[in-house]
Motif scaffolding. Sequence first.
Motif, PDB file in Angstrom:
ATOM      1  N   THR A  96     -17.466 -23.778  18.153  1.00 16.29           N
ATOM      2  CA  THR A  96     -17.785 -23.662  17.724  1.00 16.29           C
ATOM      3  C   THR A  96     -16.963 -23.008  16.859  1.00 16.29           C
ATOM      4  O   THR A  96     -15.461 -22.569  16.795  1.00 16.29           O
ATOM      5  CB  THR A  96     -19.209 -22.712  16.288  1.00 16.29           C
ATOM      6  N   LYS A  97     -16.290 -23.368  14.787  1.00 19.14           N
ATOM      7  CA  LYS A  97     -15.424 -22.946  14.538  1.00 19.14           C
ATOM      8  C   LYS A  97     -15.749 -21.339  13.731  1.00 19.14           C
ATOM      9  O   LYS A  97     -14.472 -21.278  13.624  1.00 19.14           O
ATOM     10  CB  LYS A  97     -15.963 -23.564  12.663  1.00 19.14           C
ATOM     11  N   ASP A  98     -16.945 -21.109  14.074  1.00 18.27           N
ATOM     12  CA  ASP A  98     -16.853 -19.345  14.308  1.00 18.27           C
ATOM     13  C   ASP A  98     -15.898 -18.075  14.765  1.00 18.27           C
ATOM     14  O   ASP A  98     -15.380 -18.671  15.653  1.00 18.27           O
ATOM     15  CB  ASP A  98     -18.130 -18.907  15.544  1.00 18.27           C
ATOM     16  N   ARG A  99     -15.597 -17.248  14.071  1.00 21.32           N
ATOM     17  CA  ARG A  99     -14.977 -15.560  14.086  1.00 21.32           C
ATOM     18  C   ARG A  99     -15.729 -15.204  14.342  1.00 21.32           C
ATOM     19  O   ARG A  99     -16.699 -14.412  14.280  1.00 21.32           O
ATOM     20  CB  ARG A  99     -14.035 -16.501  13.500  1.00 21.32           C
ATOM     21  N   GLU A 100     -14.723 -14.180  15.565  1.00 13.93           N
ATOM     22  CA  GLU A 100     -15.712 -13.086  15.925  1.00 13.93           C
ATOM     23  C   GLU A 100     -15.052 -11.841  15.749  1.00 13.93           C
ATOM     24  O   GLU A 100     -13.517 -12.026  16.359  1.00 13.93           O
ATOM     25  CB  GLU A 100     -15.714 -13.254  17.803  1.00 13.93           C
ATOM     26  N   LEU A 101     -15.238 -10.547  15.635  1.00 13.61           N
ATOM     27  CA  LEU A 101     -13.576  -9.263  15.399  1.00 13.61           C
ATOM     28  C   LEU A 101     -13.347  -8.484  16.568  1.00 13.61           C
ATOM     29  O   LEU A 101     -14.430  -9.182  17.439  1.00 13.61           O
ATOM     30  CB  LEU A 101     -14.607  -8.776  14.820  1.00 13.61           C
ATOM     31  N   ILE A 102     -12.452  -8.218  16.511  1.00 14.85           N
ATOM     32  CA  ILE A 102     -11.471  -8.124  18.098  1.00 14.85           C
ATOM     33  C   ILE A 102     -10.915  -6.644  17.653  1.00 14.85           C
ATOM     34  O   ILE A 102     -10.049  -6.593  16.749  1.00 14.85           O
ATOM     35  CB  ILE A 102     -11.156  -9.204  18.777  1.00 14.85           C
ATOM     36  N   GLY A 103     -11.324  -5.857  18.811  1.00 17.74           N
ATOM     37  CA  GLY A 103     -10.921  -4.626  18.675  1.00 17.74           C
ATOM     38  C   GLY A 103      -9.533  -4.259  19.812  1.00 17.74           C
ATOM     39  O   GLY A 103      -8.765  -3.493  19.625  1.00 17.74           O
ATOM     40  N   GLU A 104     -10.026  -5.269  21.360  1.00 21.30           N
ATOM     41  CA  GLU A 104      -9.298  -5.044  22.424  1.00 21.30           C
ATOM     42  C   GLU A 104      -8.889  -6.771  22.605  1.00 21.30           C
ATOM     43  O   GLU A 104     -10.208  -7.238  22.977  1.00 21.30           O
ATOM     44  CB  GLU A 104      -9.603  -3.929  23.494  1.00 21.30           C
ATOM     45  N   LEU A 105      -7.885  -7.340  23.277  1.00 22.05           N
ATOM     46  CA  LEU A 105      -7.860  -8.412  23.933  1.00 22.05           C
ATOM     47  C   LEU A 105      -7.494  -8.510  25.451  1.00 22.05           C
ATOM     48  O   LEU A 105      -5.944  -7.697  25.384  1.00 22.05           O
ATOM     49  CB  LEU A 105      -7.210  -9.052  23.024  1.00 22.05           C
ATOM     50  N   GLN A 106      -8.397  -9.148  26.405  1.00 22.45           N
ATOM     51  CA  GLN A 106      -7.262  -8.498  28.159  1.00 22.45           C
ATOM     52  C   GLN A 106      -5.964  -9.904  27.512  1.00 22.45           C
ATOM     53  O   GLN A 106      -7.261 -11.397  27.744  1.00 22.45           O
ATOM     54  CB  GLN A 106      -7.898  -9.093  28.669  1.00 22.45           C
ATOM     55  N   ALA A 107      -5.301  -9.861  27.764  1.00 22.94           N
ATOM     56  CA  ALA A 107      -4.165 -11.652  28.001  1.00 22.94           C
ATOM     57  C   ALA A 107      -3.719 -10.921  28.864  1.00 22.94           C
ATOM     58  O   ALA A 107      -2.649 -10.657  28.974  1.00 22.94           O
ATOM     59  CB  ALA A 107      -3.378 -11.870  26.850  1.00 22.94           C
ATOM     60  N   LYS A 108      -2.429 -12.756  29.657  1.00 18.79           N
ATOM     61  CA  LYS A 108      -1.937 -13.044  30.644  1.00 18.79           C
ATOM     62  C   LYS A 108      -0.493 -13.028  29.454  1.00 18.79           C
ATOM     63  O   LYS A 108      -0.575 -13.983  28.907  1.00 18.79           O
ATOM     64  CB  LYS A 108      -2.272 -13.967  31.011  1.00 18.79           C
ATOM     65  N   ARG A 109      -0.141 -11.964  30.073  1.00 14.54           N
ATOM     66  CA  ARG A 109       1.621 -12.600  30.017  1.00 14.54           C
ATOM     67  C   ARG A 109       2.274 -12.713  30.131  1.00 14.54           C
ATOM     68  O   ARG A 109       2.582 -12.158  31.973  1.00 14.54           O
ATOM     69  CB  ARG A 109       2.373 -11.308  29.392  1.00 14.54           C
ATOM     70  N   GLY A 246       8.657   1.947   4.427  1.00 11.72           N
ATOM     71  CA  GLY A 246       8.135   1.037   6.506  1.00 11.72           C
ATOM     72  C   GLY A 246       7.255   1.866   7.072  1.00 11.72           C
ATOM     73  O   GLY A 246       6.904   1.691   7.511  1.00 11.72           O
ATOM     74  N   VAL A 247       6.619   2.677   5.737  1.00  7.80           N
ATOM     75  CA  VAL A 247       4.833   3.101   6.224  1.00  7.80           C
ATOM     76  C   VAL A 247       4.125   2.920   5.303  1.00  7.80           C
ATOM     77  O   VAL A 247       4.027   2.734   3.727  1.00  7.80           O
ATOM     78  CB  VAL A 247       5.557   4.388   6.408  1.00  7.80           C
ATOM     79  N   TYR A 248       3.060   2.412   5.755  1.00  2.64           N
ATOM     80  CA  TYR A 248       1.437   1.757   5.281  1.00  2.64           C
ATOM     81  C   TYR A 248       0.600   3.403   4.592  1.00  2.64           C
ATOM     82  O   TYR A 248       0.628   4.170   5.489  1.00  2.64           O
ATOM     83  CB  TYR A 248       0.874   0.890   6.152  1.00  2.64           C
ATOM     84  N   THR A 249       0.641   3.412   3.640  1.00  4.84           N
ATOM     85  CA  THR A 249       0.373   4.878   3.897  1.00  4.84           C
ATOM     86  C   THR A 249      -1.511   4.681   2.487  1.00  4.84           C
ATOM     87  O   THR A 249      -1.877   5.612   2.145  1.00  4.84           O
ATOM     88  CB  THR A 249       0.859   5.193   2.215  1.00  4.84           C
ATOM     89  N   GLY A 250      -1.479   2.879   2.756  1.00  4.39           N
ATOM     90  CA  GLY A 250      -3.613   2.821   2.499  1.00  4.39           C
ATOM     91  C   GLY A 250      -4.206   3.553   3.248  1.00  4.39           C
ATOM     92  O   GLY A 250      -3.891   3.828   4.689  1.00  4.39           O
ATOM     93  N   ASP A 251      -5.319   3.178   3.018  1.00  4.11           N
ATOM     94  CA  ASP A 251      -6.962   3.134   4.214  1.00  4.11           C
ATOM     95  C   ASP A 251      -7.502   2.125   5.087  1.00  4.11           C
ATOM     96  O   ASP A 251      -8.394   2.176   5.058  1.00  4.11           O
ATOM     97  CB  ASP A 251      -8.037   4.113   2.928  1.00  4.11           C
ATOM     98  N   VAL A 252      -6.648   0.647   4.319  1.00  7.80           N
ATOM     99  CA  VAL A 252      -7.629  -0.474   4.307  1.00  7.80           C
ATOM    100  C   VAL A 252      -7.162  -1.260   5.972  1.00  7.80           C
ATOM    101  O   VAL A 252      -6.058  -1.621   5.474  1.00  7.80           O
ATOM    102  CB  VAL A 252      -7.869  -1.742   3.160  1.00  7.80           C
ATOM    103  N   SER A 253      -7.558  -0.741   6.907  1.00  6.65           N
ATOM    104  CA  SER A 253      -6.792  -1.662   8.009  1.00  6.65           C
ATOM    105  C   SER A 253      -7.445  -1.904   9.256  1.00  6.65           C
ATOM    106  O   SER A 253      -8.532  -1.365   9.439  1.00  6.65           O
ATOM    107  CB  SER A 253      -5.621  -0.989   8.536  1.00  6.65           C
ATOM    108  N   ALA A 254      -7.265  -2.548   9.987  1.00  3.31           N
ATOM    109  CA  ALA A 254      -7.954  -3.115  11.661  1.00  3.31           C
ATOM    110  C   ALA A 254      -6.668  -2.936  12.790  1.00  3.31           C
ATOM    111  O   ALA A 254      -5.196  -4.175  12.178  1.00  3.31           O
ATOM    112  CB  ALA A 254      -8.732  -3.652  11.226  1.00  3.31           C
ATOM    113  N   THR A 255      -7.274  -2.674  13.572  1.00  2.00           N
ATOM    114  CA  THR A 255      -6.435  -2.776  14.772  1.00  2.00           C
ATOM    115  C   THR A 255      -7.031  -3.311  16.025  1.00  2.00           C
ATOM    116  O   THR A 255      -8.074  -3.017  16.011  1.00  2.00           O
ATOM    117  CB  THR A 255      -5.350  -1.143  15.057  1.00  2.00           C
TER     118      THR A 255
END
Length: 260
Positions: A96-109, A246-255
Amino acid sequence: MTRERLIRLIWILTGVLLALSVAAFLLAGKTPQNPHEQPTLSQSEDKTPESNEDTGGDTSTQETPGEADDSTETQLPTPDIFPDTIGLYIPVGDGTKDRELIGELQAKRTAKKDIDCFEAIASGEERLKGKSFSGIWNDAWNAHANTQDAKIGYFISFALQDGSVVEKILLKPSDGKDFYSYVEVYMYDDIHQTPGVRYSHLEDKDMEEDTIISSIKLTSGSKIAQVGDIRLTAFIYNDPRQVESGVYTGDVSATVVIPK
């Protein structure tokens, strides 16, 4: 005693008596001093006390602690951040075209192969439904008010085998050139595109006032084997002061964390 000596003695006694009389007269004309009266300081002898004691409660000349210095520059508060939420998403793997929120991703490098492309959407929902990424992104973004000055930025960090750490804020494509041999960064504005027309990653010359870096792709560099865990953060900012130095001082973020 001869006559001459007697006359001299009489003159001496007469002089003594006369001196005593004069002295008595002068003493009688003086007012005796009151032994309990305190001496008055003359103007030249008067002194201002160094302490605040005995000032009769007058504090008009005292310095008040903590008084504001009028010469101090007033610091203007930075504005609130809108949208007030952001998440990193990838397409759902069910076709589908749906999106899923992600906090960790296992990926081959693998050197020169993509790790993944991460989409920054103004939402915290676990799954977002829609017919296209741009449609999903716009629906989420437009659900918030006061977004006219909002920008999306990124921050990446990872450790190398030699113990050094790479940390960099990413506001334009060239910000990733310093560590290109380890991790390649490609930025996209998926919002300002003609539907059905292919488009490529952004370059610095493409950056305009309304550019939105809605997604970012990480690709393994030629030295990817030396890279530890990768942390990628997306954030919202509305004012240049929120990304100063070079430093973000806000509080709206996701990692999202990409383990080695």
